[in-house]
Write a protein that holds these residues in place. Structure first.
Motif, short mmCIF file in Angstrom:
data_model
loop_
_atom_site.label_atom_id
_atom_site.label_comp_id
_atom_site.label_asym_id
_atom_site.label_seq_id
_atom_site.Cartn_x
_atom_site.Cartn_y
_atom_site.Cartn_z
N ALA A 148 0.83 -1.21 0.00
CA ALA A 148 0.00 0.00 0.00
C ALA A 148 0.86 1.26 0.00
CB ALA A 148 -0.91 -0.01 1.23
N ALA A 149 0.24 2.37 -0.32
CA ALA A 149 0.92 3.67 -0.36
C ALA A 149 1.58 3.95 0.99
CB ALA A 149 -0.07 4.77 -0.71
N SER A 150 2.84 4.41 0.94
CA SER A 150 3.60 4.69 2.16
C SER A 150 4.91 5.36 1.76
CB SER A 150 3.87 3.41 2.94
OG SER A 150 4.43 2.42 2.12
N THR A 151 5.70 5.78 2.77
CA THR A 151 6.99 6.42 2.51
C THR A 151 8.04 5.91 3.50
OG1 THR A 151 6.50 8.27 3.97
CG2 THR A 151 5.93 8.55 1.64
N GLY A 152 9.29 6.13 3.16
CA GLY A 152 10.41 5.75 4.02
C GLY A 152 11.71 6.03 3.30
N THR A 153 12.77 5.37 3.72
CA THR A 153 14.06 5.52 3.06
C THR A 153 14.67 4.15 2.77
OG1 THR A 153 15.32 5.63 5.12
CG2 THR A 153 14.55 7.74 4.18
N LEU A 154 15.55 4.14 1.79
CA LEU A 154 16.31 2.95 1.43
C LEU A 154 17.77 3.35 1.36
CD1 LEU A 154 16.46 -0.03 0.41
CD2 LEU A 154 16.33 0.92 -1.90
N THR A 155 18.60 2.68 2.15
CA THR A 155 20.04 2.93 2.10
C THR A 155 20.70 1.77 1.36
OG1 THR A 155 20.00 4.16 4.17
CG2 THR A 155 22.13 3.31 3.46
N ILE A 156 21.41 2.13 0.30
CA ILE A 156 22.13 1.14 -0.51
C ILE A 156 23.61 1.28 -0.18
CG2 ILE A 156 22.72 0.39 -2.84
CD1 ILE A 156 20.02 1.54 -3.75
N THR A 157 24.23 0.15 0.18
CA THR A 157 25.64 0.15 0.57
C THR A 157 26.37 -0.95 -0.19
OG1 THR A 157 25.00 0.82 2.80
CG2 THR A 157 27.23 -0.03 2.52
N LEU A 158 27.48 -0.59 -0.83
CA LEU A 158 28.36 -1.58 -1.44
C LEU A 158 29.49 -1.84 -0.46
CD1 LEU A 158 29.42 -3.38 -3.73
CD2 LEU A 158 30.51 -1.32 -4.70
N ARG A 159 29.60 -3.09 0.01
CA ARG A 159 30.65 -3.46 0.95
C ARG A 159 31.73 -4.27 0.25
NH1 ARG A 159 30.00 -3.24 6.78
NH2 ARG A 159 29.24 -1.11 7.00
N HIS A 160 32.96 -3.97 0.62
CA HIS A 160 34.14 -4.69 0.13
C HIS A 160 34.59 -5.64 1.23
CE1 HIS A 160 37.69 -5.27 -2.32
NE2 HIS A 160 38.41 -5.19 -1.23
#
Length: 188
Positions: A148-160
């Motif tokens: 359903a409709a909503s909001t938030g955040t997405l953190t994308i991390t590339l780890r070595h």
């Protein structure tokens, strides 16, 4: 003349032996510069345009703020996702994604959501090209399912050099962060 030839031969052999010395320094695998992240989500089974999230920081930390573009996701939709890592300071543009895949056992992309928005971000474990040599996900390909409709955040991390397998958290994975960006997520 014979004396000059002998000296010249000794000199050439000496240079050859010195250059083959096992004590030559080993150049470490330097981390690549990542200036741009492009995360493209394509709707599955429904009409609609791709939703693109992008981050571009051509001058690195400090200086000019990065340019971040965010898309809007449709409610109750499944998307296939693909992420790209680029160095746009090179000519032609260097696709760091290729190196991440080639060194898949040394890399993993993490998708960490915050807030109470209705979506899941999972690795596409059916895509064999997105598994490292040990069968663990790299994270270039994802399956995203919105509710359903909503909001938030997405953190994308590339780890070595993360620990693999891990529980999907950065704390458990360890390693070093190559690049990290947080996007606002809007589902409507």
């Amino acid at each position: 003349m014979q004396y000059v030839k002998s000296i010249l031969l000794i000199f050439i052999l000496s240079v050859g032996l010195i250059s083959c010395n096992d004590d030559d320094p080993i150049i470490p695998n330097e981390e690549e510069l990542i200036t741009t992240i492009i995360y493209t989500l394509t709707p599955v089974g429904v009409e609609g345009d791709d939703v693109v999230f992008s981050f571009k920081d051509l001058d690195g930390d400090g200086g000019t703020d990065p340019v971040i573009e965010e898309g809007v996701l449709a409610a109750n939709t499944t998307y296939t996702g693909t992420i790209e890592f680029l160095n746009e300071l090179e000519t032609p543009v260097e696709d760091i994604t290729e190196e991440v895949i080639e060194e898949g056992d040394e890399h993993q992309v993490f998708y960490i959501k915050a807030g109470t928005y209705n979506a899941t971000f999972d690795y596409d474990e059916n895509d064999e090209d997105d598994l490292d040599i040990n069968g663990h996900p790299i994270g270039i390909k994802t399956i995203v399912v919105t509710g359903a409709a909503s909001t938030g955040t997405l953190t994308i991390t590339l780890r070595h050099e993360p620990k693999k397998p891990n529980n999907g958290t950065l704390a458990d994975a360890g390693g070093e962060t190559d690049v990290q960006v947080t996007f606002n997520i809007v589902i409507q």
